[in-house]
Write a protein that holds these residues in place. Structure first.
Motif, PDB file in Angstrom:
ATOM      1  N   VAL A 263       0.780  -1.176   0.026  1.00  0.00           N
ATOM      2  CA  VAL A 263      -0.070  -0.042  -0.016  1.00  0.00           C
ATOM      3  C   VAL A 263       0.942   1.349   0.081  1.00  0.00           C
ATOM      4  O   VAL A 263       0.672   2.381  -0.706  1.00  0.00           O
ATOM      5  CB  VAL A 263      -1.078  -0.027   1.144  1.00  0.00           C
ATOM      6  N   LEU A 264       2.075   1.170   1.028  1.00  0.00           N
ATOM      7  CA  LEU A 264       2.742   2.354   0.777  1.00  0.00           C
ATOM      8  C   LEU A 264       3.524   2.725  -0.401  1.00  0.00           C
ATOM      9  O   LEU A 264       3.669   3.863  -0.959  1.00  0.00           O
ATOM     10  CB  LEU A 264       3.668   2.240   2.074  1.00  0.00           C
ATOM     11  N   ASP A 265       4.044   1.554  -1.064  1.00  0.00           N
ATOM     12  CA  ASP A 265       4.603   1.559  -2.521  1.00  0.00           C
ATOM     13  C   ASP A 265       3.518   2.259  -3.485  1.00  0.00           C
ATOM     14  O   ASP A 265       3.801   3.138  -4.234  1.00  0.00           O
ATOM     15  CB  ASP A 265       5.169   0.290  -2.999  1.00  0.00           C
ATOM     16  N   ARG A 266       2.284   1.746  -3.595  1.00  0.00           N
ATOM     17  CA  ARG A 266       1.321   2.077  -4.222  1.00  0.00           C
ATOM     18  C   ARG A 266       0.975   3.916  -4.034  1.00  0.00           C
ATOM     19  O   ARG A 266       0.910   4.407  -4.926  1.00  0.00           O
ATOM     20  CB  ARG A 266       0.029   1.468  -4.076  1.00  0.00           C
ATOM     21  N   ALA A 267       0.985   3.941  -2.735  1.00  0.00           N
ATOM     22  CA  ALA A 267       0.774   5.533  -2.443  1.00  0.00           C
ATOM     23  C   ALA A 267       1.897   6.372  -2.847  1.00  0.00           C
ATOM     24  O   ALA A 267       1.523   7.350  -3.401  1.00  0.00           O
ATOM     25  CB  ALA A 267       0.606   5.595  -0.961  1.00  0.00           C
ATOM     26  N   GLU A 268       3.106   5.996  -2.515  1.00  0.00           N
ATOM     27  CA  GLU A 268       4.190   6.758  -3.280  1.00  0.00           C
ATOM     28  C   GLU A 268       4.102   6.923  -4.914  1.00  0.00           C
ATOM     29  O   GLU A 268       4.494   8.229  -5.287  1.00  0.00           O
ATOM     30  CB  GLU A 268       5.578   6.092  -2.801  1.00  0.00           C
ATOM     31  N   GLY A 269       3.714   5.836  -5.536  1.00  0.00           N
ATOM     32  CA  GLY A 269       3.666   5.738  -6.925  1.00  0.00           C
ATOM     33  C   GLY A 269       2.583   6.843  -7.278  1.00  0.00           C
ATOM     34  O   GLY A 269       2.703   7.820  -8.271  1.00  0.00           O
ATOM     35  N   LEU A 270       1.577   6.858  -6.691  1.00  0.00           N
ATOM     36  CA  LEU A 270       0.338   7.861  -6.854  1.00  0.00           C
ATOM     37  C   LEU A 270       0.643   9.214  -6.720  1.00  0.00           C
ATOM     38  O   LEU A 270       0.611  10.174  -7.440  1.00  0.00           O
ATOM     39  CB  LEU A 270      -1.010   7.576  -6.061  1.00  0.00           C
ATOM     40  N   ARG A 271       1.471   9.418  -5.497  1.00  0.00           N
ATOM     41  CA  ARG A 271       2.012  10.850  -5.134  1.00  0.00           C
ATOM     42  C   ARG A 271       2.948  11.286  -6.111  1.00  0.00           C
ATOM     43  O   ARG A 271       2.607  12.228  -6.694  1.00  0.00           O
ATOM     44  CB  ARG A 271       2.520  10.705  -3.822  1.00  0.00           C
ATOM     45  N   ASP A 272       3.781  10.333  -6.492  1.00  0.00           N
ATOM     46  CA  ASP A 272       4.827  10.626  -7.628  1.00  0.00           C
ATOM     47  C   ASP A 272       4.193  11.140  -8.876  1.00  0.00           C
ATOM     48  O   ASP A 272       4.545  12.205  -9.625  1.00  0.00           O
ATOM     49  CB  ASP A 272       5.814   9.810  -7.845  1.00  0.00           C
ATOM     50  N   GLY A 273       3.198  10.527  -9.242  1.00  0.00           N
ATOM     51  CA  GLY A 273       2.335  10.501 -10.467  1.00  0.00           C
ATOM     52  C   GLY A 273       1.563  11.957 -10.518  1.00  0.00           C
ATOM     53  O   GLY A 273       1.459  12.687 -11.274  1.00  0.00           O
ATOM     54  N   ALA A 274       0.821  12.142  -9.203  1.00  0.00           N
ATOM     55  CA  ALA A 274       0.145  13.445  -9.098  1.00  0.00           C
ATOM     56  C   ALA A 274       1.080  14.887  -8.904  1.00  0.00           C
ATOM     57  O   ALA A 274       0.847  15.790  -9.881  1.00  0.00           O
ATOM     58  CB  ALA A 274      -0.545  13.365  -7.592  1.00  0.00           C
ATOM     59  N   ALA A 275       2.137  14.544  -8.602  1.00  0.00           N
ATOM     60  CA  ALA A 275       3.209  15.707  -8.449  1.00  0.00           C
ATOM     61  C   ALA A 275       3.709  15.993  -9.955  1.00  0.00           C
ATOM     62  O   ALA A 275       4.049  17.366 -10.182  1.00  0.00           O
ATOM     63  CB  ALA A 275       4.463  15.412  -7.358  1.00  0.00           C
ATOM     64  N   ALA A 276       4.236  14.929 -10.739  1.00  0.00           N
ATOM     65  CA  ALA A 276       4.447  15.058 -12.090  1.00  0.00           C
ATOM     66  C   ALA A 276       3.400  15.772 -12.950  1.00  0.00           C
ATOM     67  O   ALA A 276       3.441  16.657 -13.770  1.00  0.00           O
ATOM     68  CB  ALA A 276       4.852  13.888 -12.679  1.00  0.00           C
ATOM     69  N   ARG A 277       2.013  15.290 -12.492  1.00  0.00           N
ATOM     70  CA  ARG A 277       1.054  15.986 -13.519  1.00  0.00           C
ATOM     71  C   ARG A 277       0.948  17.418 -13.027  1.00  0.00           C
ATOM     72  O   ARG A 277       0.593  18.252 -13.803  1.00  0.00           O
ATOM     73  CB  ARG A 277      -0.234  15.280 -13.139  1.00  0.00           C
ATOM     74  N   ALA A 278       1.176  17.793 -11.808  1.00  0.00           N
ATOM     75  CA  ALA A 278       0.886  19.109 -11.209  1.00  0.00           C
ATOM     76  C   ALA A 278       1.993  19.905 -11.956  1.00  0.00           C
ATOM     77  O   ALA A 278       1.888  21.040 -12.416  1.00  0.00           O
ATOM     78  CB  ALA A 278       0.806  19.279  -9.646  1.00  0.00           C
ATOM     79  N   ARG A 279       3.263  19.286 -11.699  1.00  0.00           N
ATOM     80  CA  ARG A 279       4.510  20.248 -12.632  1.00  0.00           C
ATOM     81  C   ARG A 279       3.758  20.526 -14.062  1.00  0.00           C
ATOM     82  O   ARG A 279       4.175  21.561 -14.632  1.00  0.00           O
ATOM     83  CB  ARG A 279       5.715  19.573 -12.416  1.00  0.00           C
ATOM     84  N   ARG A 280       3.589  19.542 -14.837  1.00  0.00           N
ATOM     85  CA  ARG A 280       3.186  19.762 -16.137  1.00  0.00           C
ATOM     86  C   ARG A 280       2.012  20.715 -16.285  1.00  0.00           C
ATOM     87  O   ARG A 280       2.117  21.369 -17.340  1.00  0.00           O
ATOM     88  CB  ARG A 280       2.877  18.247 -16.861  1.00  0.00           C
ATOM     89  N   SER A 281       1.041  20.685 -15.530  1.00  0.00           N
ATOM     90  CA  SER A 281      -0.030  21.663 -15.469  1.00  0.00           C
ATOM     91  C   SER A 281       0.446  23.070 -15.245  1.00  0.00           C
ATOM     92  O   SER A 281       0.073  23.897 -16.144  1.00  0.00           O
ATOM     93  CB  SER A 281      -1.236  21.289 -14.603  1.00  0.00           C
ATOM     94  N   ALA A 282       1.131  22.933 -14.357  1.00  0.00           N
ATOM     95  CA  ALA A 282       2.094  24.417 -14.102  1.00  0.00           C
ATOM     96  C   ALA A 282       2.655  25.053 -15.122  1.00  0.00           C
ATOM     97  O   ALA A 282       2.545  26.277 -15.592  1.00  0.00           O
ATOM     98  CB  ALA A 282       2.770  24.751 -12.647  1.00  0.00           C
ATOM     99  N   GLU A 283       3.632  24.206 -15.657  1.00  0.00           N
ATOM    100  CA  GLU A 283       4.251  24.629 -16.948  1.00  0.00           C
ATOM    101  C   GLU A 283       3.509  24.979 -18.095  1.00  0.00           C
ATOM    102  O   GLU A 283       3.596  26.042 -18.735  1.00  0.00           O
ATOM    103  CB  GLU A 283       5.374  23.298 -17.240  1.00  0.00           C
ATOM    104  N   SER A 284       2.648  24.131 -18.072  1.00  0.00           N
ATOM    105  CA  SER A 284       1.705  24.625 -19.412  1.00  0.00           C
ATOM    106  C   SER A 284       0.672  25.702 -19.208  1.00  0.00           C
ATOM    107  O   SER A 284       0.707  26.578 -20.017  1.00  0.00           O
ATOM    108  CB  SER A 284       0.484  23.304 -19.628  1.00  0.00           C
ATOM    109  N   ALA A 285       0.334  25.989 -17.962  1.00  0.00           N
ATOM    110  CA  ALA A 285      -0.237  27.251 -17.566  1.00  0.00           C
ATOM    111  C   ALA A 285       0.786  28.433 -17.690  1.00  0.00           C
ATOM    112  O   ALA A 285       0.409  29.550 -18.325  1.00  0.00           O
ATOM    113  CB  ALA A 285      -0.682  27.249 -16.077  1.00  0.00           C
ATOM    114  N   ARG A 286       1.780  28.215 -17.134  1.00  0.00           N
ATOM    115  CA  ARG A 286       2.831  29.659 -17.340  1.00  0.00           C
ATOM    116  C   ARG A 286       3.216  29.839 -19.210  1.00  0.00           C
ATOM    117  O   ARG A 286       3.184  30.757 -19.451  1.00  0.00           O
ATOM    118  CB  ARG A 286       4.114  28.946 -16.916  1.00  0.00           C
TER     119      ARG A 286
END
Length: 102
Positions: A40-63
């Motif tokens: 579960v912790l491994d899965r949560a870490e993967g989801l967190r990393d994926g969400a952070a990557a999507r947030a970075r891409r969205s911020a870059e796109s918005a900029r």
């Protein structure tokens, strides 16, 4: 494992060691699979990393979109200013010619 009655003691020991290693690998794999908390912790870490990557891409796109919009607005303002300056210069030239012809 090697089969047959003609095995030497060295070959038998090697077979036993291979079997122990295989059994150890199997037990380790089963233990990892049974460790639900770690999975579960491994899965949560993967989801967190994926969400952070999507947030970075969205911020870059918005900029990028903001830069493009800002550049477009700047170009529009420049075009309006240049057009106004050309219109003013044309009016001045027209006025000067009109005064000379009268």
């Amino acid at each position: 494992m090697t089969d047959g009655p003609d095995l030497t003691p060295t070959e038998l020991r090697a077979d036993v060691e291979r079997a122990r290693a295989d059994l150890g690998d199997t037990v380790a794999a089963l233990a990892a699979k049974a460790d639900v908390k770690a999975r579960v912790l491994d899965r949560a870490e993967g989801l967190r990393d994926g969400a952070a990557a999507r947030a970075r891409r969205s911020a870059e796109s918005a900029r990028a979109m903001a830069r493009d919009d800002s550049a477009r607005r700047g170009a529009e303002r420049f075009a309006l200013a240049a057009g106004g300056a050309a219109l003013a210069a044309g009016a001045v030239v027209y006025g000067i010619r009109r005064r000379r012809s009268s």
